[in-house]
Motif scaffolding. Structure first.
Motif, PDB file in Angstrom:
ATOM      1  N   SER A   1     -11.122  25.219  -9.557  1.00  0.00           N
ATOM      2  CA  SER A   1     -10.597  26.178  -8.580  1.00  0.00           C
ATOM      3  C   SER A   1      -9.335  26.887  -9.048  1.00  0.00           C
ATOM      4  O   SER A   1      -9.164  28.092  -8.805  1.00  0.00           O
ATOM      5  CB  SER A   1     -10.317  25.463  -7.251  1.00  0.00           C
ATOM      6  OG  SER A   1     -11.483  24.859  -6.752  1.00  0.00           O
ATOM      7  N   LYS A   2      -8.428  26.151  -9.707  1.00  0.00           N
ATOM      8  CA  LYS A   2      -7.158  26.741 -10.108  1.00  0.00           C
ATOM      9  C   LYS A   2      -7.195  27.318 -11.517  1.00  0.00           C
ATOM     10  O   LYS A   2      -6.807  28.464 -11.753  1.00  0.00           O
ATOM     11  CB  LYS A   2      -6.048  25.690 -10.009  1.00  0.00           C
ATOM     12  CG  LYS A   2      -5.849  25.134  -8.622  1.00  0.00           C
ATOM     13  CD  LYS A   2      -5.426  26.213  -7.634  1.00  0.00           C
ATOM     14  CE  LYS A   2      -5.162  25.613  -6.251  1.00  0.00           C
ATOM     15  NZ  LYS A   2      -4.761  26.672  -5.274  1.00  0.00           N
ATOM     16  N   VAL A   3      -7.657  26.516 -12.468  1.00  0.00           N
ATOM     17  CA  VAL A   3      -7.688  26.983 -13.859  1.00  0.00           C
ATOM     18  C   VAL A   3      -8.825  27.970 -14.077  1.00  0.00           C
ATOM     19  O   VAL A   3      -8.728  28.880 -14.896  1.00  0.00           O
ATOM     20  CB  VAL A   3      -7.804  25.794 -14.835  1.00  0.00           C
ATOM     21  CG1 VAL A   3      -7.794  26.281 -16.274  1.00  0.00           C
ATOM     22  CG2 VAL A   3      -6.662  24.804 -14.598  1.00  0.00           C
ATOM     23  N   GLY A   4      -9.909  27.806 -13.302  1.00  0.00           N
ATOM     24  CA  GLY A   4     -11.027  28.721 -13.427  1.00  0.00           C
ATOM     25  C   GLY A   4     -12.056  28.335 -14.468  1.00  0.00           C
ATOM     26  O   GLY A   4     -12.820  29.183 -14.940  1.00  0.00           O
ATOM     27  N   LEU A   5     -12.103  27.052 -14.820  1.00  0.00           N
ATOM     28  CA  LEU A   5     -13.074  26.604 -15.810  1.00  0.00           C
ATOM     29  C   LEU A   5     -14.437  26.399 -15.157  1.00  0.00           C
ATOM     30  O   LEU A   5     -14.538  25.953 -14.018  1.00  0.00           O
ATOM     31  CB  LEU A   5     -12.619  25.289 -16.448  1.00  0.00           C
ATOM     32  CG  LEU A   5     -11.264  25.303 -17.169  1.00  0.00           C
ATOM     33  CD1 LEU A   5     -10.969  23.921 -17.747  1.00  0.00           C
ATOM     34  CD2 LEU A   5     -11.246  26.353 -18.270  1.00  0.00           C
TER      35      LEU A   5
END
Length: 388
Positions: free
Chosen positions: A300-304
């Motif tokens: 969700s945050k890093v987008g991996l």
């Protein structure tokens, strides 16, 4: 006094120049003096002695005193404390020994402790090494003649320091390795591990949960080896020792629950997840809450992408607070200033010394606040405008 000196001289052989040998004789003088001294008439209190003389906390005293109800005089405990001091232990060290093994105060200096220390000196251990050994393995030093056992263990671990690190806590605390039956438990376990392509030094790399395999019952070790294989990790592979360490510390039910959680959060099949576990079985040592939080942050945050994470399962093993979040913040700051093109994975897997040199110190002129921001993030103090 002459009787005790005559007992000790043969034990110490001809190495009278050693400071510890000389101090051992001195402590025996005090031992006799303590034994010969008359009481001042006041009743001896074990609780007061442990708190006032030994420096134990109230909670430690309450626990320790239950094991010392037979003590009626401070003479022997005083002699033991003086002996430990001459060996090289500080007052706080002695308090730690007594708290960990209250019965150590009941040991005979001239019949037990002095002979064993003399044998350790003959083995080649220095006074400081003996002090370290007593501090972390007092029950073993008190309860058994550990010299021959050290001769067995130290070569297997590679060095005295590596051995001390292995017995310093956890299931091996108190010198459990030194108290295990070498022929009935340890040697069969070592043979089993060798069949799996593992050595004692290999297990030491995995931490205490892995080294615990050395002291469990051989039948239990066979079960753990089977469970490690059930994860899909093959004997002889570089990850087998980590698989063994994982099943040593996590039961079947928890492993099954964590695998199910990872399948759901990463959206992968059993077969795909098994590939990730074979590559990095240690991810199953993390709690369900930590796994959930880590995967959520990475997605969700890093987008991996979940597929990306599955191919790089080591990402899940890192501490969210101490590594993943602080390094993400550093990356975003540098990217925001147009100073960085490195991807997140390469930043996360970098060793701490290289990371600080390459991504913190390298930009201290252009981004002087970066070091403080990183230190604060590792301490859990993240400014609201930098919250990931």
């Amino acid at each position: 006094m002459l009787r005790l000196q005559n007992r000790l001289f043969p034990l110490l052989r001809n190495d009278s120049a050693s400071p510890l040998h000389a101090s051992t004789l001195a402590i025996l003088h005090r031992h006799l003096s303590a034994a010969a001294s008359s009481s001042d008439g006041s009743p001896f209190s074990v609780e007061d002695y442990l708190t006032t003389t030994c420096g134990l906390t109230r909670a430690q005293t309450l626990k320790a005193s239950k094991l010392l109800t037979h003590l009626k005089s401070p003479s022997n405990p005083d002699a033991v404390r003086d002996f430990l001091s001459d060996v090289g232990l500080s007052s706080s060290d002695i308090a730690s020994v007594v708290a960990a093994d209250p019965r150590f105060l009941c040991s005979s200096v001239d019949e037990t402790l002095a002979p064993r220390v003399a044998k350790l000196l003959d083995l080649g251990l220095s006074p400081s090494m003996i002090a370290r050994l007593i501090l972390i393995a007092a029950p073993a030093v008190r309860s058994c003649d550990i010299t021959s056992r050290l001769q067995f263990w130290i070569p297997l671990f590679g060095s005295f320091d590596d051995f001390i690190q292995a017995v310093s806590g956890g299931a091996l605390g108190g010198g459990a390795l030194l108290r295990r039956d070498i022929d009935m438990v340890v040697k069969p376990n070592v043979e089993l591990l060798l069949e799996c392509g593992l050595t004692v030094r290999d297990l030491a790399k995995t931490g205490l949960s892995g080294t615990w395999a050395l002291v469990c019952k051989p039948d239990k070790l066979k079960e753990l080896i089977t469970r490690a294989e059930e994860l899909g990790v093959q004997r002889g592979s570089g990850q087998f020792m980590y698989a063994l360490a994982t099943v040593s510390s996590v039961n079947r039910e928890k492993i099954a629950a964590r695998m199910e959680l990872l399948k759901k959060t990463l959206g992968c099949s059993d077969g795909v997840l098994q590939i990730a576990i074979v590559r990095h079985p240690s991810i199953l040592r993390a709690s369900e809450d930590n796994l959930r939080s880590t995967v959520e942050f990475l997605v969700s945050k890093v987008g991996l992408e979940p597929e990306y994470i599955v191919r790089r399962p080591a990402l899940i093993s890192y501490s969210l607070r101490a590594r993943l979040v602080p390094r993400y913040i550093v990356m975003k700051i540098l990217q925001g200033k147009g100073l960085l093109s490195s991807d997140y994975c390469s930043i996360v897997v970098a060793r701490e010394s290289y990371f600080v040199s390459r991504f913190i110190d390298h930009y201290k002129e252009s981004v002087p606040e970066l070091a403080d921001v990183y230190a604060a993030a590792r301490a859990g103090k993240i400014p609201s405008h930098l919250q990931p």
